[in-house]
Structures are given as C-alpha cells and as structure tokens.
Design a protein around this motif. Structure first.
Motif, mmCIF file in Angstrom:
data_model
loop_
_atom_site.group_PDB
_atom_site.id
_atom_site.type_symbol
_atom_site.label_atom_id
_atom_site.label_comp_id
_atom_site.label_asym_id
_atom_site.label_seq_id
_atom_site.Cartn_x
_atom_site.Cartn_y
_atom_site.Cartn_z
ATOM 1 N N UNK A 367 0.834 -1.199 0.000
ATOM 2 C CA UNK A 367 0.000 0.000 0.000
ATOM 3 C C UNK A 367 0.869 1.250 0.000
ATOM 4 N N UNK A 368 1.924 1.247 0.809
ATOM 5 C CA UNK A 368 2.818 2.401 0.848
ATOM 6 C C UNK A 368 3.487 2.659 -0.491
ATOM 7 N N UNK A 369 3.983 1.601 -1.121
ATOM 8 C CA UNK A 369 4.627 1.735 -2.432
ATOM 9 C C UNK A 369 3.624 2.221 -3.474
ATOM 10 N N UNK A 374 2.044 6.173 -7.120
ATOM 11 C CA UNK A 374 0.810 6.408 -7.869
ATOM 12 C C UNK A 374 0.413 5.216 -8.705
ATOM 13 N N UNK A 375 0.606 4.015 -8.154
ATOM 14 C CA UNK A 375 0.285 2.786 -8.895
ATOM 15 C C UNK A 375 -1.182 2.759 -9.273
ATOM 16 N N UNK A 376 -1.466 2.207 -10.445
ATOM 17 C CA UNK A 376 -2.849 2.148 -10.915
ATOM 18 C C UNK A 376 -3.641 1.040 -10.241
ATOM 19 N N UNK A 393 -7.964 -3.612 4.150
ATOM 20 C CA UNK A 393 -8.223 -2.943 5.425
ATOM 21 C C UNK A 393 -7.538 -1.588 5.501
ATOM 22 N N UNK A 394 -6.475 -1.409 4.695
ATOM 23 C CA UNK A 394 -5.728 -0.153 4.694
ATOM 24 C C UNK A 394 -6.313 0.863 3.724
ATOM 25 N N UNK A 470 7.157 -8.727 -2.653
ATOM 26 C CA UNK A 470 6.545 -7.536 -3.217
ATOM 27 C C UNK A 470 7.389 -7.072 -4.391
ATOM 28 N N UNK A 471 6.726 -6.790 -5.505
ATOM 29 C CA UNK A 471 7.445 -6.307 -6.678
ATOM 30 C C UNK A 471 6.630 -5.230 -7.363
ATOM 31 N N UNK A 472 7.330 -4.282 -7.984
ATOM 32 C CA UNK A 472 6.690 -3.259 -8.810
ATOM 33 C C UNK A 472 6.954 -3.594 -10.263
#
Length: 475
Positions: A367-369, A374-376, A393-394, A470-472
């Motif tokens: 969520x922070x990343x 500005x992830x879609x 929940x966040x 976790x990956x972008x």
C-alpha cells in the motif's frame, strides 16, 4: 465486471427479484452480493435461489457472491388476509394464538412464551422499530395492545419483546436446519444471529467450519461489548442496525456503526452495514435526502458493503435502488476521507501489534509503495484471500486485483471493499505471476502503458499464508 467504485452492494432477493432476468438486471446495475433472507421462505426455495444466482451469473469475468441470512430466534407475526394492514396510532391491536389470517384488529403470534412473559406496559417493537405497541392486557392466549406508533404492517414481520428470555447456549434447531441446507447449496457467506452470546458464535463457527465464511450479526449491546472476541471467531460482521435499534437507544446507532467498522478493519475482516438504507425506494423511485446521507456516511465510516433489503426484495424499483446505491457510493468515494475515521484508524495502525506476520508487513509495504508511486492497481496473488483482506483494510484508494485459483475465495472476496477477484489457473513461477498480473491489469483497463502496479505473492506458491514477496512492474 469491474465496478467504478470500491465499496460493495448487497442486494436482497425476494418475490420481486427471484428470477434469472431480475438477478441479471440487479447485477448489471451494480449488485455484488445477493442476500437470501431465510426467514421469509422455506429452505428448499432459498437453496434454489442460491443455485439460480450461480447459474445466471456464471461468466468468469463477473464475480458474484451469495449471503444466506439465517432466520435466528426472532419472533414473527403471522399473515394478513389482505397481505398487509395499516395500524392507526391510538388504536387497539391484538396478538393471539389463533392461526387464522389477520386483519387491522388482530394477528397470529405463534410463540406461547411471549404470552407467558409479557407484562402490562411493555413496549413491543415491530418491523425494525418502525411500529410500537404498548401492552394493555395479558392472558395466556392473547395480548391486547395500544398502537403507540402506527404505520403499514405486512406479514411475517419480526416483533421484539423486552422481557422474553432468549436461549444463549447454542445454535437453535431452526438455524441449524437452515444452515445445513445453506452449506449444501454452496452459499459463500452465512450471516448468523448469536443472541448476544459468544458461546453461540463458537457453536456457529464449529458448525460452519471451512465450508463457507461466517458473518456474525451485531444486533445487541452484548455483542458490541465483545467485538474483538467475535472477530477472533467470525470472518466478518453484519451490522443489523434495525435489530440493534430495538435493544439500544437509537441515538447510539451512529457511534455503534463506527465502532463496528473500525473493529472489523483492525481485524482485516469485512463489515456490512444494513437496515433501511434506501427504504423509501420500496414505493418511490428516488430516496429521501436523509437516506442518501446515510449511505454516504457508511462509506465515509469505511464500510466494506452496504445493503438493500426490502428495496430489492419486495420494492417496486429494485434495479433503480441498486443503481442509486451505486451512484451514492461513487459520489462518497470521490470526497476526501473522513478525517476522524482516518485519524482513529491511523493511530491504531501504527501500533506494533498491527503487523503480526510477514504477510501483514508485505501488505503494508504494498500500500505504501502504491501510494508513493501512484500505482494504478495493487495485484495480490492469494489462495485464501488473507493478503487481499490485509491490503483492503488499509483502504489504498485504488483497485485490488485478487488473483486466486480458488473459486470459493473468489466468491468470498466479492464483499470486501476494493477487491476485484479473478479466478486464475494455478501458477508455477514468480515470472508467470508477474506476466499474469500485468495482463490482468490491462484486460481490466486499470492502466496504460508506462503505469506501474504493485504485486504481492508468496513462495512456495499455493501455500496459504506464505505471502513474502513484493514487486513493482511497469505496464
């Protein structure tokens, strides 16, 4: 069908909407979950409704859930010869043990214990507290009452007695029977009344097991005082504001709503808000301004889903009611979040006890990343759905694509705010997960070339509770 909103809509099926055509119309208007109120029909007919929903909305791109609302131990009046009656304030109305159809003077009440425990002066609440009767005379077979607050009254409405004891040790025989049929029909969620008792919640948990998700109805002060304990056992909460309003002062309902929503979000479990949300649309094509505000406030408070009851079950404008609910949610979500709710949740969420696992830490990081970049979308690969709920929940403020190889998880996620569940075949490698996540995001039209998405998954693949990556990725 991907919605242009995050919160979900629960629509109750009934005489006006029990056909495949009506179900399809409600779904296309915005319904995400179909509720079956088991108190108003026999179990076989209700099971047929569950199967009809599953057969009617069967496209892999159209996730839909079913929620079976058990009858509970509510006392209900009998029927009326004309279908309904109008009770005038100040008039006399009798409840008796004669099974004949009722009229504007009397109605059948098939509960001997009500006659044994009622006292002169007791206030009886009907139809979620809309009507009030005061007992003026008691015999073993008849209660004579004065109508304090009148209005229209139809068959099979619940009636609340202040002095009639309710068993609190185990699930009632009627609920046990209905639950068995619901589980056999393959329902996704079961909503149950626990009569204010944690022991009954435990009994429901044992009976449901892992065959469906269990949602406990918050309808009494006793359960409000035990929210965390209830959430340890249940998979979600169903805030039954109508029933709750019969047991606590009505002015306390708004704060009770906030307490339930915050408790459920802390636990990472969905909460559904119900009762009279667009009640005037049973007979009118548009809601009142107060009803519109009520729906929006539930969204501001952070509810996962809001419910339509009589509006879609017996109302004259069921599809319009769903479409209106959809519009109200979209409008509310376009506003800035409620600062009070944000502050309360942020304070809770910064405590060390909130991140109790690697999966929880990955959800926070995703969520922070997503917010920073500005992830879609956030794409969650999950078997059980637990990571999707942790992210939801966040309230990240963007869609959560839940990729799962479990049909049961896919349907259960239909009630969780912001989650769009997609059924995928089992994936065999991290590279494949990324490729599928990118492709699914494009297919759902959630991003353009150059946009980024945050992806979570776990190794080993397919193991529940293993989220650790976790990956972008760039579209």
């Amino acid at each position: 069908m991907l919605r242009n909103r995050l919160a979900k809509i629960v629509a109750t099926l009934g005489p006006e909407t029990g056909t495949a055509e009506a179900m399809r119309s409600l779904y296309e208007a915005g319904a995400d979950v179909f509720r079956i109120n088991a108190a108003y029909s026999d179990d076989d007919a209700n099971a047929a409704l569950v199967r009809l929903v599953q057969d009617t909305i069967a496209d892999p791109s159209d996730p839909v859930g079913t929620l079976w609302d058990l009858p509970g131990l509510k006392m209900r009046i009998g029927g009326f010869a004309e279908g309904s009656v109008a009770l005038e304030s100040g008039g006399v109305f009798t409840l008796d043990q004669s099974p004949e159809l009722g009229n504007e003077r009397r109605v059948y009440l098939p509960f001997p214990e009500a006659f044994a425990h009622s006292r002169v002066g007791d206030l009886l609440r009907l139809d979620d507290g809309r009507l009030t009767l005061r007992v003026t005379e008691v015999t073993l077979y008849r209660l004579t009452t004065e109508v304090v607050a009148g209005g229209g009254l139809s068959a099979n409405k619940a009636i609340f007695f202040p002095n009639v004891p309710v068993p609190t040790a185990e699930v009632s025989a009627r609920d046990a029977e209905s639950l068995a049929v619901a589980l056999e029909a393959g329902v996704d969620w079961v909503a149950a009344t626990a009569n204010g008792s944690l022991a009954v919640v435990q009994d429901f948990r044992r009976r449901v097991g892992n065959r469906a998700k269990l949602m406990i109805k918050i309808d009494s002060q006793a359960l409000l005082d035990q929210l965390d304990a209830v959430l340890e056992l249940a998979d979600g909460l169903f805030l039954a504001r109508g029933d709750l309003g019969s047991s606590i002062p009505v002015e306390r309902i708004p704060n009770a709503q906030k307490d339930c929503i915050l408790a459920a979000r802390r636990a990472g479990k969905p909460v559904v808000v119900a009762a009279q949300m667009l009640e005037s649309m049973v007979s009118d094509p548009t809601p009142t301004r107060a009803e519109a505000s009520d729906v929006c406030q539930a969204i501001y408070d952070g509810a996962d889903a809001v419910t339509l009851s009589a509006e879609t079950a017996v109302g004259h404008y069921p599809t319009d009611a769903v479409a209106m609910m959809d519009r109200l949610i979209v409008s509310a979500e376009a506003d800035e979040p409620d600062p009070g709710t944000l502050a309360a949740f942020s304070e809770e969420d910064t405590t060390e006890t909130r991140v109790e696992s690697i999966g929880g830490a990955i959800a926070h990081a995703a969520v922070g990343v997503a917010r920073e970049l500005g992830a879609s979308a956030i794409v969650v690969h999950t078997s059980s759905g637990s990571t999707a709920r942790r992210v939801a929940r966040l309230r990240p403020g963007r869609p959560i694509l839940c990729l799962t190889d479990s049909a049961e998880t896919r349907r259960a996620m239909t009630v969780v705010c912001g989650v769009h569940p997609l059924l995928m075949p089992s994936l065999s490698s991290w590279k494949e997960i990324v490729e599928v996540a990118v492709r699914a995001t494009r297919e759902q039209q959630l991003g353009d070339d150059g946009d980024v998405i945050a992806i979570t998954a776990g190794m080993p693949l397919g193991a529940s509770g293993s989220t650790n990556i976790l990956r972008v990725a760039t579209l």
